[in-house]
Design an enzyme around this catalytic site. Structure first.
Site, PDB file in Angstrom:
ATOM      1  N   CYS A 126      -7.485  55.828   9.066  1.00 49.76           N
ATOM      2  CA  CYS A 126      -8.304  56.252   7.924  1.00 49.76           C
ATOM      3  C   CYS A 126      -9.700  56.791   8.668  1.00 49.76           C
ATOM      4  O   CYS A 126      -9.961  56.640   9.681  1.00 49.76           O
ATOM      5  CB  CYS A 126      -8.808  55.351   7.065  1.00 49.76           C
TER       6      CYS A 126
ATOM      7  N   HIS B 152     -12.423  55.827   3.300  1.00 43.09           N
ATOM      8  CA  HIS B 152     -12.904  54.857   2.588  1.00 43.09           C
ATOM      9  C   HIS B 152     -14.216  53.973   3.084  1.00 43.09           C
ATOM     10  O   HIS B 152     -14.832  54.921   4.129  1.00 43.09           O
ATOM     11  CB  HIS B 152     -11.698  53.706   2.488  1.00 43.09           C
TER      12      HIS B 152
END
Length: 167
Positions: free
Chosen positions: A140, A128
């Site tokens: 992430c 992201h």
């Protein structure tokens, strides 16, 4: 060709290098829910989610879906929808995908612990957008918007995310 992720925050693909933010706990081979680590391994890329009110649909071979205000991602290990896209309102623990900040304006869903999901082995592992301050993630891989859009356009349908543990 795989996207290679290294513990020093380098992401390499097709001769290009990008600077990434990784999990606050580094890269771990033994990922658990809530540990803040980016999971080491080779993971398929499932699809792209994006905020259509903020960005155009990105290029590339992955399926693309617009994020809706009612979209969430279940992170409750004891729920049957664990590590899945869910619709809010949703009673179990979940992450909101429609955010005020810009982190989830563009999201690549990484196929970590999803086929099938094993309770407690980690959920919501995405590529992201980075925080404005470049800060660490909850597990992430965060990239600048221009870099992630460029990377998506360079992928093939069988590209995977390969995360290398240090040492």
């Amino acid at each position: 060709m795989d996207i290679e992720v290294f513990a020093d925050g380098r992401v390499v693909h097709g001769g290009r290098t990008y600077a990434a933010s990784l999990g606050r706990a580094g890269i771990l081979r033994d990922k658990h829910e809530g540990d803040g680590a980016t999971p080491a391994g080779r993971w398929p890329l499932r699809r792209v989610l994006y905020r259509a009110d903020r960005l155009p649909a990105p290029p590339g071979p992955l399926p693309v879906q617009a994020i809706r205000p009612e979209d969430g991602w279940c992170d409750a290990p004891d729920h049957p929808a664990y590590n899945r896209l869910v619709a809010k309102p949703f009673a179990a623990s979940h992450e909101d995908l429609w955010r005020e900040d810009h982190l989830y304006d563009l999201v690549v869903v990484v196929g970590h612990n999803d086929d099938p999901p094993v309770p407690g082995r980690g959920s919501a592992i995405f590529m992201h957008l980075k925080r404005d301050d470049g800060g660490l993630t909850a597990g992430c891989v965060g990239l600048r918007q221009d870099d992630l859009v460029e990377l998506l356009g360079r992928l093939s349908a069988d590209s995977c995310l390969r995360v290398h543990a240090a040492g």
